[in-house]
Write a protein that holds these residues in place. Sequence first.
Motif, mmCIF file in Angstrom:
data_model
loop_
_atom_site.group_PDB
_atom_site.id
_atom_site.type_symbol
_atom_site.label_atom_id
_atom_site.label_comp_id
_atom_site.label_asym_id
_atom_site.label_seq_id
_atom_site.Cartn_x
_atom_site.Cartn_y
_atom_site.Cartn_z
ATOM 1 N N ARG A 153 0.899 -1.169 0.070
ATOM 2 C CA ARG A 153 -0.003 -0.264 -0.539
ATOM 3 C C ARG A 153 1.275 1.587 -0.171
ATOM 4 N NH1 ARG A 153 -5.679 0.464 2.828
ATOM 5 N NH2 ARG A 153 -5.691 2.876 3.367
ATOM 6 N N ASN A 171 -0.929 6.749 2.070
ATOM 7 C CA ASN A 171 -2.820 5.932 1.609
ATOM 8 C C ASN A 171 -2.964 6.117 3.578
ATOM 9 O OD1 ASN A 171 -5.444 5.319 1.590
ATOM 10 N ND2 ASN A 171 -5.245 3.507 -0.036
ATOM 11 N N PRO A 172 -3.550 6.865 4.297
ATOM 12 C CA PRO A 172 -3.668 6.272 5.965
ATOM 13 C C PRO A 172 -5.179 5.524 6.185
ATOM 14 C CG PRO A 172 -5.171 8.467 5.112
ATOM 15 C CD PRO A 172 -3.953 7.535 3.830
ATOM 16 N N LEU A 184 -1.326 13.027 7.878
ATOM 17 C CA LEU A 184 -2.399 14.052 8.133
ATOM 18 C C LEU A 184 -2.888 14.469 9.439
ATOM 19 C CD1 LEU A 184 -5.289 11.799 5.641
ATOM 20 C CD2 LEU A 184 -3.587 14.198 5.008
ATOM 21 N N THR A 233 -5.700 14.809 10.529
ATOM 22 C CA THR A 233 -6.915 13.651 11.035
ATOM 23 C C THR A 233 -6.837 12.473 10.704
ATOM 24 O OG1 THR A 233 -7.089 13.945 8.746
ATOM 25 C CG2 THR A 233 -8.362 15.788 9.235
ATOM 26 N N GLY A 259 -9.413 8.738 10.947
ATOM 27 C CA GLY A 259 -10.534 8.171 10.943
ATOM 28 C C GLY A 259 -10.609 6.801 12.106
ATOM 29 N N PRO A 314 -6.791 -1.508 7.619
ATOM 30 C CA PRO A 314 -7.579 -1.120 6.232
ATOM 31 C C PRO A 314 -8.366 -3.070 5.842
ATOM 32 C CG PRO A 314 -5.011 -2.061 5.674
ATOM 33 C CD PRO A 314 -5.668 -1.827 7.544
ATOM 34 N N SER A 315 -8.831 -2.611 4.648
ATOM 35 C CA SER A 315 -8.829 -3.967 4.187
ATOM 36 C C SER A 315 -7.546 -5.802 3.774
ATOM 37 C CB SER A 315 -9.862 -3.703 2.474
ATOM 38 O OG SER A 315 -9.180 -2.923 1.696
ATOM 39 N N ILE A 357 -17.309 6.649 4.579
ATOM 40 C CA ILE A 357 -16.010 8.305 5.531
ATOM 41 C C ILE A 357 -17.116 8.759 5.144
ATOM 42 C CG2 ILE A 357 -13.476 8.762 5.343
ATOM 43 C CD1 ILE A 357 -12.802 6.894 3.564
ATOM 44 N N LEU A 377 -16.833 11.270 2.149
ATOM 45 C CA LEU A 377 -15.615 10.967 1.083
ATOM 46 C C LEU A 377 -15.170 10.126 0.554
ATOM 47 C CD1 LEU A 377 -12.528 12.026 3.693
ATOM 48 C CD2 LEU A 377 -14.159 13.364 2.234
ATOM 49 N N ARG A 378 -16.170 9.691 1.133
ATOM 50 C CA ARG A 378 -16.387 7.677 0.155
ATOM 51 C C ARG A 378 -17.918 7.179 0.133
ATOM 52 N NH1 ARG A 378 -12.658 2.692 1.723
ATOM 53 N NH2 ARG A 378 -13.676 2.928 3.888
ATOM 54 N N ARG A 404 -10.072 13.795 -1.537
ATOM 55 C CA ARG A 404 -9.777 14.283 -0.071
ATOM 56 C C ARG A 404 -9.611 12.822 0.098
ATOM 57 N NH1 ARG A 404 -13.528 17.653 0.289
ATOM 58 N NH2 ARG A 404 -13.739 17.041 2.754
ATOM 59 N N ALA A 405 -10.189 11.593 0.898
ATOM 60 C CA ALA A 405 -9.999 10.679 1.006
ATOM 61 C C ALA A 405 -9.086 10.088 0.048
ATOM 62 C CB ALA A 405 -10.781 9.575 1.157
ATOM 63 N N PRO A 406 -7.756 10.324 0.917
ATOM 64 C CA PRO A 406 -5.870 10.041 0.041
ATOM 65 C C PRO A 406 -6.434 8.263 -1.053
ATOM 66 C CG PRO A 406 -5.755 10.893 1.634
ATOM 67 C CD PRO A 406 -7.600 10.357 1.949
ATOM 68 N N MET A 448 -8.214 6.862 -2.244
ATOM 69 C CA MET A 448 -9.933 6.891 -3.167
ATOM 70 C C MET A 448 -9.058 7.285 -4.721
ATOM 71 S SD MET A 448 -12.305 6.034 -2.253
ATOM 72 C CE MET A 448 -13.761 6.230 -3.278
HETATM 73 P P1 AMP Z 1 -9.183 0.845 3.221
HETATM 74 O O1 AMP Z 1 -9.789 0.391 4.726
HETATM 75 O O2 AMP Z 1 -8.851 0.346 2.871
HETATM 76 O O3 AMP Z 1 -10.397 0.747 2.664
HETATM 77 O O4 AMP Z 1 -8.742 2.651 3.377
HETATM 78 C C1 AMP Z 1 -8.910 2.961 4.357
HETATM 79 C C2 AMP Z 1 -9.602 4.408 3.539
HETATM 80 O O5 AMP Z 1 -10.074 5.326 4.507
HETATM 81 C C3 AMP Z 1 -8.904 4.865 2.437
HETATM 82 O O6 AMP Z 1 -9.819 5.215 0.955
HETATM 83 C C4 AMP Z 1 -8.172 6.356 3.068
HETATM 84 O O7 AMP Z 1 -7.749 6.821 2.111
HETATM 85 C C5 AMP Z 1 -9.412 7.213 3.996
HETATM 86 N N1 AMP Z 1 -9.162 7.536 5.656
HETATM 87 C C6 AMP Z 1 -8.283 6.954 6.385
HETATM 88 N N2 AMP Z 1 -7.986 7.720 7.173
HETATM 89 C C7 AMP Z 1 -8.049 9.318 6.599
HETATM 90 C C8 AMP Z 1 -8.328 10.686 6.413
HETATM 91 N N3 AMP Z 1 -7.819 11.019 8.546
HETATM 92 N N4 AMP Z 1 -8.750 11.081 6.144
HETATM 93 C C9 AMP Z 1 -9.453 11.059 4.954
HETATM 94 N N5 AMP Z 1 -9.570 9.709 4.195
HETATM 95 C C10 AMP Z 1 -8.899 8.951 5.528
#
Ligand code: AMP
Length: 343
Positions: free
Chosen positions: A59, A63-64, A117, A119, A121, A144-145, A185, A196-197, A226-228, A230
């Motif tokens: 990854r 990508n957070p 970031l 921020t 999630g 993450p997934s 998200i 964002l998603r 903005r959700a990196p 994506m």
């Molecule tokens: P996944 O768990 O693989 O689906 O990926 C997590 C998703 O959450 C990714 O698209 C990240 O970019 C998004 N995400 C996680 N933390 C943040 C954050 N602080 N701001 C924006 N997006 C986030």
Amino acid sequence: MKTKRLVADGTEAATHYEEAVQALRSGELVAFPTETVYGLGALATDEEAVQSIFTAKGRPSDNPLIVHIGDQEQVREFARSVDDVAEQLMDAFWPGPLTLIFYKKENVLAPSVTAGLETVGLRMPDHPVALQLLRAIREPIAAPSANKSGKPSPTEADHVFTDLDGDVRVIIDGGSTAVGVESTILDLTTDVPTILRPGGVTKEQLERVIGPVEEDVAVGKEEAPRAPGMKYMHYAPEAPLFVFNLATAHLNEAIAAIHASGQKVAVVGPEELYDDEADWYFTIGRLHHPDEMAANLYRALRQCDLTDADVILAIETDMHGVGQAVMNRLTKASGGKTYESKQ
Ligand code: AMP
Ligand code: MG
């Protein structure tokens, strides 16, 4: 590394949780089911463990990761402030498929979790295995997934094995996941909360609780979001995938044209449109039942990889409810390609 499968039910379940907690505490990776998709977990306070998530998945480091918690009160440990809107959302949707973005508290989580970031999630998943694990460890888990980056997310333990056997210590097998697409998200750091998603919780459901929410301009498009995460090609099977719009093309004609060019085609679509001219037809549920389509989408995309199809056609779905998330994933999986644009 030898990867161990632990089955989440049965008489040995309690020992399994202990083993998984032990592995996480010693900095190893544990994949586990949530109600959305399987997650690839590491202790969110352990920088080295978190980095090994990025390595295992391949990854990009910008990508957070989403941080999973087992108790609503834990948000205060990681979020700088939690206002009424956040409280209402957590009361209404947690545990559940909603990730909330807050300004983070400094120096609590491992730096890589938030990829630089300001921020973070946070989400409380609604799955007995995930909750039991989180409550047993009483620590935040970054997850993450549990797929290789770019591949469809895993909705069964076998999908995790396909991608990550030998890269993780433990895979907890809890059967198929119910929702089948990732969490919604919602960014709470903007004036008006912003999606964002799209995911398991819909815009309408959110608006019923907190009033108007916006959608990031990039949702459903190929613009910088903005959700990196994506911005990357995502959820993609190996053969090129085209979104197929029934209003502008006939499935039978498309299949015939593909055959005429000497290629094989796999179709991903609803039961009602089953077409035996296709070399493979993977049904993902009934038309106008987006929840069924969400639940079966990634399995179907992975089944395409087991064929020698040259082309995949994925039939456009209904946009209501979780259908919007399904279409968002198909758009990403196609890299924006539609069947018409190929003509
Ligand atoms: P996944 O768990 O693989 O689906 O990926 C997590 C998703 O959450 C990714 O698209 C990240 O970019 C998004 N995400 C996680 N933390 C943040 C954050 N602080 N701001 C924006 N997006 C986030
Ligand atoms: Mg993912």
